[in-house]
Design a protein around this motif. Structure first.
Motif, PDB file in Angstrom:
ATOM      1  N   ASP A   1       0.786  -1.220   0.000  1.00 13.32           N
ATOM      2  CA  ASP A   1       0.000   0.000   0.000  1.00 13.32           C
ATOM      3  C   ASP A   1       0.826   1.282   0.000  1.00 13.32           C
ATOM      4  OD1 ASP A   1       1.026  -0.479   2.517  1.00 13.32           O
ATOM      5  OD2 ASP A   1      -0.640   0.511   3.545  1.00 13.32           O
ATOM      6  N   ARG A   2       2.151   1.156   0.006  1.00 15.84           N
ATOM      7  CA  ARG A   2       2.978   2.355   0.147  1.00 15.84           C
ATOM      8  C   ARG A   2       4.366   2.118  -0.447  1.00 15.84           C
ATOM      9  NH1 ARG A   2       4.656   5.038   6.000  1.00 15.84           N
ATOM     10  NH2 ARG A   2       5.250   7.118   5.244  1.00 15.84           N
ATOM     11  N   LYS A   3       4.879   3.145  -1.129  1.00 17.62           N
ATOM     12  CA  LYS A   3       6.229   3.066  -1.676  1.00 17.62           C
ATOM     13  C   LYS A   3       6.941   4.381  -1.380  1.00 17.62           C
ATOM     14  CE  LYS A   3       8.813   1.705  -5.815  1.00 17.62           C
ATOM     15  NZ  LYS A   3       8.713   1.197  -7.194  1.00 17.62           N
ATOM     16  N   ILE A   4       8.138   4.264  -0.780  1.00 19.77           N
ATOM     17  CA  ILE A   4       8.905   5.440  -0.372  1.00 19.77           C
ATOM     18  C   ILE A   4      10.233   5.439  -1.108  1.00 19.77           C
ATOM     19  CG2 ILE A   4       9.936   6.681   1.568  1.00 19.77           C
ATOM     20  CD1 ILE A   4       8.030   5.092   3.412  1.00 19.77           C
ATOM     21  N   ILE A   5      10.537   6.545  -1.789  1.00 22.01           N
ATOM     22  CA  ILE A   5      11.863   6.749  -2.379  1.00 22.01           C
ATOM     23  C   ILE A   5      12.641   7.633  -1.404  1.00 22.01           C
ATOM     24  CG2 ILE A   5      13.157   7.545  -4.382  1.00 22.01           C
ATOM     25  CD1 ILE A   5      11.222   5.249  -4.948  1.00 22.01           C
ATOM     26  N   LEU A   6      13.675   7.080  -0.792  1.00 21.09           N
ATOM     27  CA  LEU A   6      14.447   7.807   0.212  1.00 21.09           C
ATOM     28  C   LEU A   6      15.849   8.062  -0.334  1.00 21.09           C
ATOM     29  CD1 LEU A   6      14.452   7.148   4.022  1.00 21.09           C
ATOM     30  CD2 LEU A   6      16.586   7.637   2.831  1.00 21.09           C
ATOM     31  N   ASP A   7      16.206   9.326  -0.442  1.00 24.12           N
ATOM     32  CA  ASP A   7      17.507   9.724  -0.961  1.00 24.12           C
ATOM     33  C   ASP A   7      18.316  10.344   0.177  1.00 24.12           C
ATOM     34  OD1 ASP A   7      18.613   9.281  -3.465  1.00 24.12           O
ATOM     35  OD2 ASP A   7      18.708  11.415  -3.920  1.00 24.12           O
ATOM     36  N   THR A   8      19.513   9.850   0.403  1.00 23.19           N
ATOM     37  CA  THR A   8      20.375  10.380   1.460  1.00 23.19           C
ATOM     38  C   THR A   8      21.390  11.345   0.859  1.00 23.19           C
ATOM     39  OG1 THR A   8      21.815   8.443   1.222  1.00 23.19           O
ATOM     40  CG2 THR A   8      20.169   8.381   2.974  1.00 23.19           C
ATOM     41  N   LYS A   9      21.647  12.429   1.558  1.00 19.56           N
ATOM     42  CA  LYS A   9      22.622  13.433   1.126  1.00 19.56           C
ATOM     43  C   LYS A   9      23.502  13.792   2.318  1.00 19.56           C
ATOM     44  CE  LYS A   9      20.830  13.709  -3.000  1.00 19.56           C
ATOM     45  NZ  LYS A   9      21.527  13.085  -4.149  1.00 19.56           N
ATOM     46  N   TYR A  10      24.772  13.450   2.232  1.00 19.83           N
ATOM     47  CA  TYR A  10      25.686  13.743   3.344  1.00 19.83           C
ATOM     48  C   TYR A  10      26.336  15.097   3.081  1.00 19.83           C
ATOM     49  CZ  TYR A  10      28.773  12.740   7.244  1.00 19.83           C
ATOM     50  OH  TYR A  10      29.410  12.778   8.459  1.00 19.83           O
ATOM     51  N   TYR A  11      25.634  16.137   3.493  1.00 21.54           N
ATOM     52  CA  TYR A  11      26.110  17.505   3.289  1.00 21.54           C
ATOM     53  C   TYR A  11      26.173  18.227   4.633  1.00 21.54           C
ATOM     54  CZ  TYR A  11      26.001  17.555  -1.815  1.00 21.54           C
ATOM     55  OH  TYR A  11      26.272  17.324  -3.140  1.00 21.54           O
ATOM     56  N   ALA A  12      27.010  19.256   4.690  1.00 13.60           N
ATOM     57  CA  ALA A  12      27.155  20.013   5.934  1.00 13.60           C
ATOM     58  C   ALA A  12      25.879  20.741   6.294  1.00 13.60           C
ATOM     59  CB  ALA A  12      28.312  21.009   5.829  1.00 13.60           C
TER      60      ALA A  12
END
Length: 345
Positions: A252-263
């Motif tokens: 019932d659910r789809k999540i696109i999770l993008d990680t960004k290692y920024y200051a």
């Protein structure tokens, strides 16, 4: 930068292994100010476990002059050396041995850390003592060059969980090693937390593997998204690949999770703080080119470490919920775990 107390959890999840209480107790008993001390402690613990279980043995090619035939006879050198007249032959044969490239690498890494200028004397002695527990054939073996190609080759061999973890530790040690000033000089190491590219990869792996291990509702994977585009095949081949950092999918659910290692999750523009445009464009492209199931709600999350300020904002972009949020890595581990699980609740 990530506190040392949290860094062990960070590395364990990134390398797909659960933290071990013994290492946590050791790091709490001897707090370290730099990551090298933590890596040394982790290497010590993992190596002791390896030695206690017994070094895995594999068949290794051996060659020697024998009085009884074994394996394959090397006829040309046997004849040229006149071995047959002496009742001998040069043979090549396989023999079970603890000698392997990985074990040599571990021994070499222990020796290097035992000379590290940034480690306490007691810890360096422990490293030397554990190294001496390896067979003499390994401690006296020729030094190998710990190159990127070597680590890639060892990963292609698909080592088991414990061996893979040791490989990761050794690789990180060598990635942060500086050239010795003299042949007999003590080794020096950089603080790998300052390497943004390395930390970005670890942050992505940490987040994805955390969700794989700590929840059961979603299937977790890195997804290649196809462009919803028409054109000639040759032209379509020029489109860049869209690969998500983490996709969490339930019926019932789809999540696109993008990680960004920024200051920082915000940047100044025209005297105002704004979200980083390319990051938002990228997530928007992922969402617009998705084709979720008929009963599947689609949403996106941009996740940053909370370095300079905490933010948590929500939008609806292209008909899909989007959240831009920071994760405080300076809080105790239970809080970090709860915050991550709260993102997908």
């Amino acid at each position: 930068m990530i506190p040392i107390a949290t860094l062990y959890y960070f590395l364990c999840y990134a390398w797909n292994r659960l933290p071990e209480p013994a290492v946590l107790q050791a790091t709490e008993a001897t707090p370290f100010h730099r990551p090298l001390g933590l890596l040394a402690q982790v290497l010590l613990h993992s190596t002791r476990r390896l030695l206690k279980a017994g070094l895995p043995r594999t068949f290794q090619a051996q060659q020697g002059e024998l009085t009884s035939l074994r394996g394959r006879i090397e006829l040309a050198p046997t004849l040229s050396r006149g071995l047959l007249e002496r009742g001998r032959a040069l043979c090549t044969f396989d023999e079970l041995s603890p000698d392997s490239t990985l074990h040599r690498l571990v021994v070499q890494t222990l020796a290097t850390l035992a000379r590290a200028a940034g480690l306490p004397l007691a810890l360096r002695r422990e490293l030397s003592q554990v190294r001496q527990r390896f067979p003499n054939s390994l401690t006296t073996a020729p030094v190998i060059a710990p190159t990127a190609g070597l680590f890639s080759e060892l990963r292609r061999q698909r080592p088991g969980s414990q061996a893979a973890f040791l490989l990761h530790v050794c690789e990180l040690v060598w990635q942060t090693a500086l050239p010795e000033p003299t042949a007999a000089g003590r080794s020096r190491f950089t603080d790998f937390r300052r390497d943004e590219a390395l930390m970005a990869r670890l942050f992505e792996q940490f987040t994805r593997n955390f969700f794989r291990r700590e929840q059961r509702r979603y299937r977790v994977y890195a997804e290649t998204i196809a462009w919803q585009a028409d054109g000639q095949t040759a032209d379509l081949d020029l489109l860049p690949t869209m690969l998500t950092d983490t996709t969490l999918e339930a019926p019932d659910r789809k999540i696109i999770l993008d990680t960004k290692y920024y200051a920082a999750a915000l940047r100044p523009r025209y005297d105002r703080q704004r979200l980083i445009a390319p990051h938002l464009y990228q997530l928007y492209a992922y969402l617009q080119n998705q084709r979720p199931g008929p009963d599947q709600a689609l949403e996106g999350i941009l996740l940053y470490p909370a370095a300079t300020q905490a933010i948590d904002v929500r939008y609806t972009l292209g008909g899909h919920p989007v959240r831009v949020v920071t994760l405080d890595l300076h809080q105790p581990w239970p809080g970090i775990a709860a915050n991550l699980l709260g993102l997908i609740a």
